[in-house]
Motif scaffolding. Structure first.
Motif, PDB file in Angstrom:
ATOM      1  N   UNK A  44       0.825  -1.103  -0.152  1.00  0.00           N
ATOM      2  CA  UNK A  44       0.180   0.063  -0.099  1.00  0.00           C
ATOM      3  C   UNK A  44       0.977   1.239  -0.056  1.00  0.00           C
ATOM      4  N   UNK A  45       0.229   2.236  -0.618  1.00  0.00           N
ATOM      5  CA  UNK A  45       0.758   3.643  -0.436  1.00  0.00           C
ATOM      6  C   UNK A  45      -0.218   4.785   0.334  1.00  0.00           C
ATOM      7  N   UNK A  46       0.316   5.526   1.044  1.00  0.00           N
ATOM      8  CA  UNK A  46      -0.424   6.450   1.593  1.00  0.00           C
ATOM      9  C   UNK A  46       0.078   8.097   0.919  1.00  0.00           C
ATOM     10  N   UNK A  47      -0.833   8.656   0.346  1.00  0.00           N
ATOM     11  CA  UNK A  47      -0.550   9.861  -0.177  1.00  0.00           C
ATOM     12  C   UNK A  47      -1.671  10.822   0.287  1.00  0.00           C
ATOM     13  N   UNK A  48      -1.611  11.985  -0.419  1.00  0.00           N
ATOM     14  CA  UNK A  48      -2.623  13.048  -0.069  1.00  0.00           C
ATOM     15  C   UNK A  48      -4.204  12.592  -0.601  1.00  0.00           C
ATOM     16  N   UNK A  49      -4.393  11.652  -1.169  1.00  0.00           N
ATOM     17  CA  UNK A  49      -5.390  11.048  -1.894  1.00  0.00           C
ATOM     18  C   UNK A  49      -5.808   9.667  -0.868  1.00  0.00           C
ATOM     19  N   UNK A  50      -5.233   9.546   0.125  1.00  0.00           N
ATOM     20  CA  UNK A  50      -5.728   8.340   0.994  1.00  0.00           C
ATOM     21  C   UNK A  50      -4.646   7.206   0.878  1.00  0.00           C
ATOM     22  N   UNK A  51      -4.990   6.022   1.284  1.00  0.00           N
ATOM     23  CA  UNK A  51      -4.477   4.870   1.203  1.00  0.00           C
ATOM     24  C   UNK A  51      -5.064   3.855   0.110  1.00  0.00           C
ATOM     25  N   UNK A  52      -4.007   3.523  -0.760  1.00  0.00           N
ATOM     26  CA  UNK A  52      -4.418   2.630  -1.772  1.00  0.00           C
ATOM     27  C   UNK A  52      -3.268   1.435  -1.912  1.00  0.00           C
ATOM     28  N   UNK A  53      -4.039   0.429  -2.552  1.00  0.00           N
ATOM     29  CA  UNK A  53      -3.181  -0.698  -2.904  1.00  0.00           C
ATOM     30  C   UNK A  53      -2.089  -0.391  -3.970  1.00  0.00           C
ATOM     31  N   UNK A  54      -0.782  -0.409  -4.132  1.00  0.00           N
ATOM     32  CA  UNK A  54       0.027  -0.270  -4.980  1.00  0.00           C
ATOM     33  C   UNK A  54      -0.205  -1.239  -6.107  1.00  0.00           C
ATOM     34  N   UNK A  55      -0.258  -2.598  -6.059  1.00  0.00           N
ATOM     35  CA  UNK A  55      -0.498  -3.297  -7.097  1.00  0.00           C
ATOM     36  C   UNK A  55      -1.954  -3.165  -8.035  1.00  0.00           C
ATOM     37  N   UNK A  56      -3.200  -2.791  -7.133  1.00  0.00           N
ATOM     38  CA  UNK A  56      -4.247  -2.309  -7.756  1.00  0.00           C
ATOM     39  C   UNK A  56      -4.739  -1.101  -8.138  1.00  0.00           C
ATOM     40  N   UNK A  57      -4.044  -0.455  -7.150  1.00  0.00           N
ATOM     41  CA  UNK A  57      -4.824   0.839  -7.201  1.00  0.00           C
ATOM     42  C   UNK A  57      -5.894   1.131  -6.282  1.00  0.00           C
ATOM     43  N   UNK A  58      -6.536  -0.057  -5.692  1.00  0.00           N
ATOM     44  CA  UNK A  58      -7.726   0.199  -4.883  1.00  0.00           C
ATOM     45  C   UNK A  58      -7.788   0.937  -3.774  1.00  0.00           C
ATOM     46  N   UNK A  59      -8.754   1.413  -3.447  1.00  0.00           N
ATOM     47  CA  UNK A  59      -8.688   1.915  -1.909  1.00  0.00           C
ATOM     48  C   UNK A  59      -8.856   1.143  -0.901  1.00  0.00           C
ATOM     49  N   UNK A  60      -8.002   1.484   0.201  1.00  0.00           N
ATOM     50  CA  UNK A  60      -8.143   0.685   1.532  1.00  0.00           C
ATOM     51  C   UNK A  60      -8.492   1.650   2.465  1.00  0.00           C
ATOM     52  N   UNK A  61      -9.725   0.779   3.228  1.00  0.00           N
ATOM     53  CA  UNK A  61     -10.326   1.688   4.283  1.00  0.00           C
ATOM     54  C   UNK A  61     -11.026   2.995   4.223  1.00  0.00           C
ATOM     55  N   UNK A  62     -11.559   3.081   3.157  1.00  0.00           N
ATOM     56  CA  UNK A  62     -12.199   4.552   3.057  1.00  0.00           C
ATOM     57  C   UNK A  62     -11.309   5.405   1.881  1.00  0.00           C
ATOM     58  N   UNK A  63     -11.672   6.309   1.270  1.00  0.00           N
ATOM     59  CA  UNK A  63     -11.187   7.144   0.570  1.00  0.00           C
ATOM     60  C   UNK A  63     -10.923   8.706   1.305  1.00  0.00           C
ATOM     61  N   UNK A  64     -10.118   8.719   2.117  1.00  0.00           N
ATOM     62  CA  UNK A  64      -9.819   9.631   3.106  1.00  0.00           C
ATOM     63  C   UNK A  64      -9.002  10.727   2.304  1.00  0.00           C
ATOM     64  N   UNK A  65      -9.672  12.035   2.333  1.00  0.00           N
ATOM     65  CA  UNK A  65      -8.693  13.103   1.705  1.00  0.00           C
ATOM     66  C   UNK A  65      -8.755  14.222   2.994  1.00  0.00           C
ATOM     67  N   UNK A  66      -8.180  15.419   2.549  1.00  0.00           N
ATOM     68  CA  UNK A  66      -8.206  16.537   3.749  1.00  0.00           C
ATOM     69  C   UNK A  66      -9.356  16.919   3.823  1.00  0.00           C
ATOM     70  N   UNK A  67     -10.207  17.163   2.614  1.00  0.00           N
ATOM     71  CA  UNK A  67     -11.537  17.747   2.461  1.00  0.00           C
ATOM     72  C   UNK A  67     -12.460  16.907   3.399  1.00  0.00           C
ATOM     73  N   UNK A  68     -12.029  15.583   3.973  1.00  0.00           N
ATOM     74  CA  UNK A  68     -13.111  14.917   4.518  1.00  0.00           C
ATOM     75  C   UNK A  68     -13.037  15.123   6.073  1.00  0.00           C
TER      76      UNK A  68
END
Length: 128
Positions: free
Chosen positions: A17-41
């Motif tokens: 997984x990777x964690x960016x300003x766009x939240x936490x996603x799987x590196x291999x699939x790009x799927x969102x992990x545990x919600x699509x958290x962003x600063x606006x949320x």
């Protein structure tokens, strides 16, 4: 543990997984992990606890949260964070604290968790 820290976020290859300003996603699939958290949320409130923990509101649900800020350059805290994220993102259990997601911001990972009204586990145990 294999990881990369960059200006755009943190990648933990072993955990996929990777964690960016766009939240936490799987590196291999790009799927969102545990919600699509962003600063606006997140609506930030006051500092609570002894670490960099803020009370806040998770805007999409209106639920109160604790937003914990973890310095990714601190090796010990980074390894503990990776262990915590592994557990929180892989288990959805009513007896565990709710994990809303994580995002990266300026060398820190912000982890959004259910706000526990009684304070820390340490303070609850001291009442027993």
């Amino acid at each position: 543990m294999s990881f990369e820290i960059g200006s755009e976020g943190l990648k933990i290859m072993k955990e996929d997984y990777e964690i960016s300003k766009m939240g936490m996603r799987s590196i291999s699939t790009g799927a969102v992990i545990a919600g699509n958290l962003s600063e606006d949320d997140i609506e930030l409130g006051e500092v609570i606890g002894t670490e960099l923990v803020y009370r806040g509101i998770h805007k999409p649900t209106g639920r109160p949260i604790a937003l914990k800020s973890i310095n990714v350059h601190d090796k010990g805290k980074r390894h503990q964070m990776i262990n915590d994220l592994r557990s929180l993102s892989n288990h959805d259990c009513p007896f565990l604290i709710k994990f809303y997601g994580a995002l990266y911001e300026e060398g820190s990972v912000k982890v959004a968790l259910e706000l526990m009204d009684m304070g820390s586990l340490k303070s609850v145990l001291s009442l027993a």
